[in-house]
Design an enzyme around this catalytic site. Structure first.
Site, mmCIF file in Angstrom:
data_model
loop_
_atom_site.group_PDB
_atom_site.id
_atom_site.type_symbol
_atom_site.label_atom_id
_atom_site.label_comp_id
_atom_site.label_asym_id
_atom_site.label_seq_id
_atom_site.Cartn_x
_atom_site.Cartn_y
_atom_site.Cartn_z
ATOM 1 N N HIS A 307 -11.578 5.288 4.965
ATOM 2 C CA HIS A 307 -12.457 5.781 4.999
ATOM 3 C C HIS A 307 -12.224 6.872 6.153
ATOM 4 O O HIS A 307 -12.102 6.156 7.744
ATOM 5 C CB HIS A 307 -13.733 6.033 5.331
ATOM 6 C CG HIS A 307 -14.769 6.841 4.184
ATOM 7 N ND1 HIS A 307 -15.438 7.815 5.496
ATOM 8 C CD2 HIS A 307 -15.027 6.795 3.261
ATOM 9 C CE1 HIS A 307 -15.679 8.620 4.841
ATOM 10 N NE2 HIS A 307 -16.095 8.125 3.243
ATOM 11 N N ASP A 364 -16.035 3.894 -3.931
ATOM 12 C CA ASP A 364 -15.008 4.375 -5.131
ATOM 13 C C ASP A 364 -14.183 2.082 -5.399
ATOM 14 O O ASP A 364 -13.940 2.350 -6.209
ATOM 15 C CB ASP A 364 -13.758 4.648 -4.689
ATOM 16 C CG ASP A 364 -14.506 6.309 -4.194
ATOM 17 O OD1 ASP A 364 -15.391 6.480 -5.320
ATOM 18 O OD2 ASP A 364 -13.822 7.481 -4.085
HETATM 19 N N1 ACO Z 1 -3.984 0.984 2.060
HETATM 20 C C1 ACO Z 1 -3.237 0.389 3.211
HETATM 21 N N2 ACO Z 1 -3.373 1.703 4.663
HETATM 22 C C2 ACO Z 1 -3.973 2.356 4.720
HETATM 23 C C3 ACO Z 1 -4.875 2.627 3.619
HETATM 24 C C4 ACO Z 1 -4.895 2.357 2.834
HETATM 25 N N3 ACO Z 1 -6.267 2.453 1.299
HETATM 26 N N4 ACO Z 1 -5.828 3.874 4.117
HETATM 27 C C5 ACO Z 1 -5.137 3.888 5.663
HETATM 28 N N5 ACO Z 1 -3.967 2.852 5.511
HETATM 29 C C6 ACO Z 1 -3.653 2.604 6.800
HETATM 30 C C7 ACO Z 1 -2.621 4.148 6.976
HETATM 31 O O1 ACO Z 1 -1.416 3.824 6.723
HETATM 32 C C8 ACO Z 1 -2.186 4.353 8.085
HETATM 33 O O2 ACO Z 1 -1.827 3.542 9.146
HETATM 34 P P1 ACO Z 1 -1.073 3.694 10.671
HETATM 35 O O3 ACO Z 1 -1.375 3.637 11.416
HETATM 36 O O4 ACO Z 1 -0.563 1.922 10.533
HETATM 37 O O5 ACO Z 1 0.051 4.955 9.867
HETATM 38 C C9 ACO Z 1 -3.445 3.842 8.933
HETATM 39 O O6 ACO Z 1 -5.094 2.845 8.022
HETATM 40 C C10 ACO Z 1 -5.220 4.908 8.679
HETATM 41 O O7 ACO Z 1 -4.929 5.843 7.638
HETATM 42 P P2 ACO Z 1 -4.845 7.668 7.862
HETATM 43 O O8 ACO Z 1 -4.276 7.986 6.515
HETATM 44 O O9 ACO Z 1 -4.583 7.603 8.815
HETATM 45 O O10 ACO Z 1 -6.665 7.711 7.597
HETATM 46 P P3 ACO Z 1 -7.513 9.346 7.196
HETATM 47 O O11 ACO Z 1 -8.502 8.443 7.665
HETATM 48 O O12 ACO Z 1 -6.426 10.148 7.879
HETATM 49 O O13 ACO Z 1 -7.467 8.294 5.432
HETATM 50 C C11 ACO Z 1 -7.938 7.453 3.584
HETATM 51 C C12 ACO Z 1 -8.905 8.375 4.754
HETATM 52 C C13 ACO Z 1 -7.614 8.980 2.417
HETATM 53 C C14 ACO Z 1 -9.604 7.499 2.833
HETATM 54 C C15 ACO Z 1 -7.081 6.535 3.761
HETATM 55 O O14 ACO Z 1 -7.925 5.530 3.665
HETATM 56 C C16 ACO Z 1 -6.800 6.640 1.962
HETATM 57 O O15 ACO Z 1 -5.719 6.608 1.565
HETATM 58 N N6 ACO Z 1 -7.737 5.772 1.753
HETATM 59 C C17 ACO Z 1 -7.440 5.060 0.133
HETATM 60 C C18 ACO Z 1 -7.854 5.966 -0.842
HETATM 61 C C19 ACO Z 1 -9.478 6.685 -1.259
HETATM 62 O O16 ACO Z 1 -10.151 4.779 -1.478
HETATM 63 N N7 ACO Z 1 -10.124 7.682 -0.774
HETATM 64 C C20 ACO Z 1 -11.461 7.067 -0.859
HETATM 65 C C21 ACO Z 1 -12.340 7.522 0.031
HETATM 66 S S1 ACO Z 1 -13.914 7.487 -0.518
HETATM 67 C C22 ACO Z 1 -14.054 8.965 -0.786
HETATM 68 O O17 ACO Z 1 -13.333 9.950 -0.517
HETATM 69 C C23 ACO Z 1 -15.512 9.521 -1.998
#
Ligand code: ACO
Length: 428
Positions: A307, A364
């Protein structure tokens, strides 16, 4: 004493006031930045460090896992309030008195019909159309049937527009599902409460008595409350920015719905169940999928994990996990997908990759399991999210308009070609 931030560029110092929120959050107020520096701007892709507004609606502390609507904790609201009360609280700022709530409910019921011609628009969509696309289009289409613009300085006009959309949106949401299932469209039953009526509109069969079920209503009510607002997320920011051009409420909401649809936002609840199903089909090997999620050469992400703001736990996920277990037990449902979800969460929460990046199950991760148990089709999950988020979007739109915020228009740093002469096509 008020705090000041100092910025130095090429030896020149500039001072900016620091705003302090009621929960002691600090924000550097850079409103004058471009003016005093001669055009220097800030770059912050994804707005990870940028506050777009001050707001008095929702407070969340991502480090501590705190979420409050108008000062009330999400845990208390989920346990004690009903969805309509929470909607009123978010939109108007205070919990309604019994008389206010009764009037709110009555006014919504009074508006709970949709122009018959809307059916023709719905009819034009193929059955296979995703309900989120249909719902967003129908919300936009509602404008044509309610063309008057809202004078935001008129309390009455504002209230009427809010009541209208709160009344008609569940009808349209239910219709998107009924269309896919080839069921006749209906308008529900005004003798029922908001959530009961929503359920009836979704599930009533033309040739079968509709059965009420308080367990189901309570579960739905809680889920809607937990989704009702989440400050400046992607869809809410969309609603505010579209509304900032003085586009109407319905147009702003329709845009918010499109933003919510994406799998990185509200679309994640559908993506989670599809992922859990795929893992089940593949033999239930959670370790394999954890490895895929960690592999930077693999685009797979653990849906429902991570998140932007919560870096400790998502308080909504905590409540929903317990709810999912209770509801499955109460309804006597055994869903192997819940075991896979719990297995994945256990492995991920002990894994260095997830610990280091502070990735926890989000709202979610478990919500889809409850929706499934309630018989809601997977492609409707994000619509359920939208139904919950509706009061939050409305509250944020209303706040933005009442505060007379300027049109949202970010800046950029241009990195394209410098000026060059045009070359005629025959010389290229
Ligand atoms: N699975 C694996 N790795 C992940 C995940 C995941 N679900 N989420 C983040 N990471 C990793 C990224 O690859 C990144 O790694 P790095 O630092 O080695 O490059 C690090 O964690 C940070 O991730 P970002 O994408 O930069 O974080 P951001 O804050 O931009 O994204 C998000 C947040 C979009 C929610 C992301 O965690 C994600 O894609 N999660 C899966 C989709 C999801 O569940 N979305 C619902 C969110 S809640 C809502 O909107 C109601």
């Amino acid at each position: 004493m008020s705090k000041i931030a100092t910025l130095e560029i090429d030896g020149n110092k500039y001072e900016f006031p620091i705003i302090e929120g009621t929960e002691k959050e600090l924000g550097i107020d850079i409103k004058t930045l471009r003016g005093v520096t001669g055009g220097v701007t800030t770059i912050d892709p994804g707005y990870k460090n940028t506050g777009s507004c001050v707001s008095g609606i929702t407070f969340l502390d991502g480090e501590k896992g705190v979420l409050r609507y108008r000062g009330y904790s999400i845990e208390e609201l989920a346990e004690k309030a009903d969805f309509l009360e929470v909607a009123y609280l978010l939109i108007f700022g205070e919990l309604p008195t019994a008389a206010e709530l009764e009037k709110f409910d009555r006014d919504i019921k009074e508006e709970s019909h949709v122009d018959e011609d809307m059916k023709k628009i719905l009819d034009g969509f193929p059955k296979s159309a995703h309900p989120m696309g249909v719902l967003s289009s129908l919300t936009s289409a509602l404008i044509a049937f309610n063309p008057g613009s809202v004078d935001v300085d008129s309390e009455e006009e504002m209230y009427n527009a809010i009541v209208k959309i709160l009344a008609k949106f569940p009808v349209l949401a239910a219709w998107t599902m009924r269309k896919r299932k080839s069921l006749p469209l209906d308008y529900g039953d005004n003798s029922l409460g908001y959530v009961q009526n929503l359920h009836k509109m979704m599930f009533a069969r033309p040739n079968k008595a509709y059965e009420s079920n308080n367990l189901v209503y309570d579960a739905l009510d809680k889920l809607l409350i937990l989704h009702a607002d989440h400050e400046q997320n992607c869809s809410t920011s969309t609603v505010r920015i579209v509304g900032s051009s003085h586009a109407g409420l319905f147009a702003s909401l329709s845009a918010g719905m499109s933003a919510l649809w994406g799998p990185l936002h509200g679309g994640a609840n559908q993506a989670v169940i599809e992922m859990l199903e795929a893992i089940k089909e593949d033999g239930g090997d959670t370790a394999k999928y954890i490895a895929k999620a960690k592999d930077k050469n693999d685009p797979f992400r653990l849906m429902g994990f991570g998140h932007r703001v919560y870096k400790n736990f998502d308080p909504r996920a905590k409540i929903i996990k317990t709810s999912a277990e209770e509801i499955l037990e109460d309804l006597g449902i055994e869903d192997p997908v819940l075991d896979i979800a719990k297995g994945l969460a256990k492995v991920a929460l002990e894994d260095e990759y997830f610990i280091q990046r502070k990735l926890y199950p989000n709202v979610d991760f478990y919500s889809g399991i409850i929706y499934r148990a309630l018989g809601i089709p997977t492609e409707m999950f994000t619509v359920m999210f939208a139904l919950g988020r509706l009061p939050g979007w409305i509250a944020q739109w209303r706040e933005m308009r009442l505060r007379k915020e300027p049109i949202g228009r970010p800046r950029q740093i241009y990195i394209g070609e410098n000026i060059r002469p045009f070359v005629k096509v025959e010389n290229r």
